[in-house]
Every structure is written in structure tokens, then in C-alpha cells.
Write a protein that holds these residues in place. Structure first.
Motif, short mmCIF file in Angstrom:
data_model
loop_
_atom_site.label_atom_id
_atom_site.label_comp_id
_atom_site.label_asym_id
_atom_site.label_seq_id
_atom_site.Cartn_x
_atom_site.Cartn_y
_atom_site.Cartn_z
N GLU A 198 0.80 -1.21 0.00
CA GLU A 198 0.00 0.00 0.00
C GLU A 198 0.84 1.27 0.00
O GLU A 198 0.49 2.27 -0.63
CB GLU A 198 -0.93 0.02 1.22
CG GLU A 198 -1.97 -1.08 1.25
CD GLU A 198 -1.46 -2.39 1.86
OE1 GLU A 198 -0.22 -2.57 1.93
OE2 GLU A 198 -2.29 -3.21 2.28
N ASP A 246 -9.48 -4.77 -4.82
CA ASP A 246 -9.63 -3.36 -4.45
C ASP A 246 -8.39 -2.52 -4.73
O ASP A 246 -8.50 -1.39 -5.21
CB ASP A 246 -10.06 -3.21 -2.99
CG ASP A 246 -9.10 -3.83 -1.98
OD1 ASP A 246 -8.39 -4.78 -2.35
OD2 ASP A 246 -9.08 -3.37 -0.82
N HIS A 247 -7.18 -3.02 -4.46
CA HIS A 247 -6.00 -2.18 -4.61
C HIS A 247 -5.70 -1.84 -6.07
O HIS A 247 -4.94 -0.90 -6.34
CB HIS A 247 -4.79 -2.83 -3.95
CG HIS A 247 -4.88 -2.86 -2.46
ND1 HIS A 247 -4.74 -1.73 -1.68
CD2 HIS A 247 -5.14 -3.88 -1.60
CE1 HIS A 247 -4.87 -2.06 -0.40
NE2 HIS A 247 -5.14 -3.35 -0.32
N ASP A 274 -7.71 1.11 -1.90
CA ASP A 274 -7.99 0.25 -0.75
C ASP A 274 -9.47 0.33 -0.37
O ASP A 274 -10.00 1.40 -0.10
CB ASP A 274 -7.12 0.69 0.43
CG ASP A 274 -7.25 -0.25 1.62
OD1 ASP A 274 -7.74 -1.38 1.44
OD2 ASP A 274 -6.85 0.16 2.73
N GLY A 275 -10.14 -0.84 -0.38
CA GLY A 275 -11.52 -0.91 0.08
C GLY A 275 -12.56 -0.43 -0.90
O GLY A 275 -13.71 -0.18 -0.49
N TYR A 311 -10.81 0.29 10.14
CA TYR A 311 -10.60 -1.00 9.48
C TYR A 311 -11.91 -1.66 9.06
O TYR A 311 -11.90 -2.78 8.57
CB TYR A 311 -9.82 -1.95 10.40
CG TYR A 311 -8.46 -1.44 10.79
CD1 TYR A 311 -7.42 -1.36 9.86
CD2 TYR A 311 -8.21 -1.02 12.10
CE1 TYR A 311 -6.18 -0.88 10.22
CE2 TYR A 311 -6.96 -0.55 12.47
CZ TYR A 311 -5.95 -0.48 11.53
OH TYR A 311 -4.72 0.00 11.89
N ASP A 319 -13.91 -1.15 6.58
CA ASP A 319 -14.02 -1.50 5.16
C ASP A 319 -13.27 -2.77 4.83
O ASP A 319 -13.65 -3.52 3.92
CB ASP A 319 -13.53 -0.34 4.28
CG ASP A 319 -12.07 -0.01 4.51
OD1 ASP A 319 -11.76 0.55 5.58
OD2 ASP A 319 -11.23 -0.32 3.65
N ASP A 320 -12.18 -3.08 5.57
CA ASP A 320 -11.44 -4.32 5.32
C ASP A 320 -12.31 -5.54 5.62
O ASP A 320 -12.25 -6.54 4.89
CB ASP A 320 -10.17 -4.37 6.17
CG ASP A 320 -9.17 -3.30 5.76
OD1 ASP A 320 -9.02 -3.07 4.55
OD2 ASP A 320 -8.56 -2.68 6.65
N ASP A 329 -15.27 -5.94 3.15
CA ASP A 329 -14.83 -6.54 1.89
C ASP A 329 -15.10 -8.04 1.84
O ASP A 329 -15.21 -8.61 0.75
CB ASP A 329 -13.31 -6.34 1.71
CG ASP A 329 -12.97 -5.07 0.96
OD1 ASP A 329 -13.89 -4.38 0.47
OD2 ASP A 329 -11.77 -4.75 0.85
N GLN A 330 -15.19 -8.69 2.99
CA GLN A 330 -15.23 -10.15 3.03
C GLN A 330 -16.63 -10.69 2.75
O GLN A 330 -17.63 -10.08 3.11
CB GLN A 330 -14.77 -10.64 4.41
CG GLN A 330 -13.43 -10.08 4.86
CD GLN A 330 -12.32 -10.35 3.88
OE1 GLN A 330 -12.15 -11.47 3.41
NE2 GLN A 330 -11.54 -9.32 3.57
N GLU A 337 -5.62 -11.81 -1.34
CA GLU A 337 -6.16 -10.69 -0.57
C GLU A 337 -5.70 -10.58 0.88
O GLU A 337 -5.56 -9.50 1.40
CB GLU A 337 -7.71 -10.75 -0.61
CG GLU A 337 -8.40 -9.43 -0.37
CD GLU A 337 -8.88 -9.24 1.03
OE1 GLU A 337 -8.95 -10.22 1.79
OE2 GLU A 337 -9.19 -8.08 1.39
#
Length: 477
Positions: free
Chosen positions: A103, A207-208, A212-213, A337, A339-340, A343-344, A378
Motif C-alpha cells: 500500500e 480493491d487495490h 484500498d476498500g 478497518y 471497510d477491510d 470486503d469479506q 487478498e
């Protein structure tokens, strides 16, 4: 960072499709604006590249051609012959990679350290060639492209509410040039470039490749003029650099020729590679839209022989992350965190979709009569999981992440392993088991890694190459 185009970058081989016993291929090149790119030399003649996209100081070129899909072949470019191990009909090897970067500060890393696992993958190809190279997401870490422009330098925390059209056009130009620089730097790395000229790639984004996210951020960010400009440029860059194409010219493997979603499928001899797009239609409340689900439902009804590899950029099977998600919401300093975890697939916001996808995978397996293998990246760790689909069929999930991203602390891997003890059963009577890699003590391995698939006499196995531990024993699929 300024990239100087002293020499042409490429060829980078992309597999467009497999049809009539042929691999339909694209060779991608990045050249200085004033340069010309020599033609590819094939037994049936020469194929000149054509311009695909223009930038301030560079032009991206593409040449489309075919090679046989039932034997080893070669092509010649600029005085060098490249051998392609393209036999998809019998025994074959596939490589799987993900998370090719970091990142922050990725372009400043020392090359031999950054690309150490690419060098090992190159050596492995020299030992026994790969027919294809699958890239499962985060092929480029674009998070820093928003810097150094007044509209996006504080993305996503602060963005202007009503920027002018001229300012947005300037932002678009800035982002296009920064995406070019990153892709050019990655593709010029000698370890990657050597492989990519000889092994056709298949890529799906995460995402990246945008930021990010993306899709799990607040709507006020992603649907803002700045957010939509960022997505549009990232999408164009994904098509140009990862698919060697542009809008209106998508290869036949893409399910939606209009490109509203960018899911695709390859149907080869006794092998289907299925890659849904988990980003184009994503919002905080959905992972895939109508287009993505239509593609998956059509594949579930398709008569297919042999093994299915399902590329889910975000792991399809995992521990009970909803508990961690609920805890993070309650702790203010941990909310960044969120959004991390959103994402799942396992997020509370996506649980119904998760069940829907698992039922579709069950239908895929039952129609074909074979186990299904999901492969993901990921999480910057290596792990595996199994879901019993009933009737003696299984969904095997293999996670290989990342080939360049350095591993998180071992304590995080142990924490996820402990979380796995709680179990997870999104489908009644079909619990998920997080299991160990062959020869490993823990369920999650905090080492850089990539994955190798082998098909011998119709039987599939997989092995991880772990940066410190080395190559695992073979795992039957």
C-alpha cells in the motif's frame, strides 16, 4: 516517480480465450511515444502491434495472434524466440499469484527483495514450464496514485464537494499518468517480464487495483465526482494493462460485452477457469450486481467436463469474521478497518449473498460431478479450507497471498487460527473447516507465497511455495 521509457516493455502475454484448439492471445507492449514496436514473427507470418492507448510520453501497443492449445509452440519478437508451453489437453501446470505490491512505498522497494518470489517462480518455470499464470487480484497497488493532486490528495478522508469539470479533467489526466507509471514499473521488472513473455496470463482485479476498500467505502466517497473519476481511470487501466483491451473490444471470454461487470470464464479441455468480478458492481450492501449473478447462474447450468477453478479475489471460505466486525464497530480507533472486514464474503452485510454463492458452487459441483477448487488471495497469508457439499463432493479453497506483499505479523496469523476454532456454517449441515497446509503446524502461514496446480493423468494436486518454509508437499484436490 518518473518512469523513463528508454526501451520497450513487453511482450506481456494475455490469454484472450481458448477456441477451436487454439489459444487466442494478446501481446502487450509499453513504448516511448516516438518508438515503433517490431512485429511478432509466427510460422504463418508477421503480426504488427497496433496502438491501444496514448499517454503523455508513452503508447501502449497490442498484437493479437493465435498459438496451438494442444502442444508446445513459440513466437519470435525483436530477435528473441519465446517458447510457450501451451498444451492444455493433457498434463499441465498452472501458477497462481496475488497481491503484487504494498500500500505504501511499493515503488521505492529494492527490486531483488520485492521480486524475490517472482524470481523463484521463474526458476520453477525453467524447471518445469507453466501453461498459464493466474493473477487473483491486487496486481497493482494503486493507493498512492491519488497523491499530489489537490482534488484527491486527502482521499478518501476529505474530498471537494463540487469540483469543476476542468478540475476533474485534470485529475483524470493525473491519475492516468500515475497508473501508467505503476504498471510500467511492475511490468519492466526482469523477473516478471521474463515470465510474462512466455506464460500467458489471466487476471481479475480486487480493491487495490482501484484503491484500498473500493466498494466498501462510504457512498459519499465512491459516488462523489472524485470517486467516480478514480474508478473510471482504474477501470480503463485494468482493461488496458491487465486485459490488453479497451471498451467495445472485450474478448469473448467476458460474460458482458458491454463491460458493466468484468467477470469472465475460460473453457478448456477438462478445465473451466471462472473469475467473477467482485469489484465493478460492489457497494456496501452487495458484492455482485445483476450482471455478475447472471454470469454465475449461467455457469451453474452449463454442461462442463472436468475440474472447475473458481477465482474469488476475496476468500470464499473463512472464519467467523462477523464477530470481529461487530467488535470493531464498538471501538472508535478500530473503525477505520471496517471497510477491510466489509470486503469479506463473511461480513454481516453480505451474509445472504455469501450463502447464495455457496449454493451456486454446490450446483456447479453437482452438475459436473467433480469437486470445485476456489483459489483466492487478498489476506497476505497462505491457508486452506474445505466445505462439504454433500454427495461426496467438496469445495476446496486455497489461498495464496501475496507474491510481493510482505507478510503481516505472525501474531495475526495465530489470531485468525484461533478464530477458526469457533467454526462457521453459512449453509446448514455444511460446516467450514479451516485446515493446515501440508507440513505446516498452523492454519495460517505468515510468509510470502505463490501456488502451483498440477494435472497429471486427470488428477489435480496443489503445492504452495512459501518464502521461508519452502515448497509444501502436494495436496490432492
Amino acid at each position: 516517480m518518473d518512469v523513463k521509457f528508454y526501451s520497450t516493455i513487453g511482450p506481456i502475454l494475455i490469454l484472450d480465450d481458448v477456441e477451436d484448439g487454439q489459444m487466442c492471445l494478446s501481446a502487450l507492449f509499453i513504448a516511448a511515444k516516438e518508438a515503433t514496436v517490431p512485429p511478432l514473427e509466427l510460422p504463418h507470418g508477421k503480426v504488427p502491434p497496433i496502438p491501444l492507448a496514448e499517454y503523455d510520453y508513452a503508447t501502449v501497443w497490442r498484437a493479437r495472434f493465435t498459438l496451438p492449445a494442444d502442444r508446445v509452440s513459440d513466437y519470435r519478437w525483436n530477435g528473441t524466440t519465446h517458447v510457450v508451453a501451451g498444451d492444455l489437453t493433457s498434463d499441465l501446470r498452472l501458477a497462481y499469484v496475488s497481491c503484487n505490491g504494498e500500500e505504501v512505498g511499493d515503488m521505492d522497494r529494492e527490486g531483488s527483495e520485492r521480486n524475490a518470489m517472482w524470481e523463484r517462480l521463474r526458476s520453477e518455470h525453467q524447471r518445469r514450464p507453466f501453461a498459464l499464470m493466474l493473477h487473483g487480484g491486487d496486481q497493482v497497488y494503486a493507493d498512492e496514485v491519488t497523491e499530489e493532486h489537490e482534488l484527491s490528495q486527502h482521499w478518501p478522508e476529505r474530498i471537494p464537494r463540487d469540483p469543476s469539470r476542468a478540475a476533474l479533467d485534470d485529475l483524470r489526466h493525473h491519475l492516468r499518468e500515475r497508473f501508467l507509471e505503476r504498471y510500467a514499473a511492475l511490468y519492466a521488472a526482469p523477473q516478471f517480464a521474463w515470465l510474462a513473455a512466455r506464460v500467458p496470463s489471466l487476471m481479475q482485479w480486487d480493491d487495490h487495483d482501484i484503491c484500498d476498500g473500493w466498494g466498501s467505502l462510504r457512498r459519499s466517497r465512491t459516488y462523489s465526482p472524485v470517486g467516480q473519476t478514480l474508478f473510471a481511470v482504474a477501470r480503463e487501466s485494468f482493461l488496458v494493462f491487465q486485459q490488453a483491451t479497451i471498451d467495445g473490444d472485450l474478448p469473448a471470454r467476458f460474460a458482458d460485452s458491454s463491460g458493466q461487470h468484468l467477470g469472465w470464464a475460460i473453457h478448456g479441455p477438462d478445465l473451466r477457469i471462472l473469475a467473477p468480478d467482485l469489484r465493478s458492481e460492489r457497494t456496501r450492501r452487495q458484492i455482485m450486481g445483476q450482471g455478475g449473478w447472471s454470469m454465475m447462474e449461467a455457469e451453474a447450468q452449463r454442461e462442463v467436463r472436468g475440474h472447475t477453478l473458481l477465482m474469488s479475489s476475496v476468500p470464499l471460505l473463512g472464519p467467523r469474521l462477523s464477530l470481529l466486525e461487530a467488535l470493531m464497530v464498538l471501538i472508535p480507533r478500530m473503525q477505520k478497518y471496517e471497510d477491510d472486514l466489509r470486503d469479506q464474503w463473511q461480513s454481516r452485510a453480505h451474509r445472504d449473498e455469501w450463502r447464495r454463492m455457496l449454493r451456486l458452487v454446490r450446483d456447479l459441483a453437482r452438475r459436473d460431478g467433480h469437486d470445485v477448487t476456489a483459489v483466492s488471495g487478498e489476506i497476505h497469508l497462505a491457508t486452506r479450507a474445505v466445505l462439504d457439499l454433500g454427495g461426496g463432493l467438496h469445495l476446496n479453497q486455497l489461498v495464496a497471498s501475496g507474491i510481493a506483499h510482505r507478510a503481516p505479523p505472525k501474531g495475526w496469523a495465530r489470531f485468525l487460527g484461533a478464530l477458526a476454532w469457533l467454526g462457521e456454517d453459512p449453509l446448514p449441515d455444511h460446516p467450514i473447516r479451516i485446515t493446515r497446509l501440508p507440513g505446516q503446524r498452523n492454519r495460517y502461514v505468515a510468509e510470502r507465497n505463490y501456488l502451483i496446480f498440477d494435472r497429471k493423468s486427470g488428477n489435480w494436486t496443489a503445492r504452495w511455495d512459501l518464502e521461508t518454509s519452502g515448497m509444501t508437499e502436494s495436496l490432492g484436490l
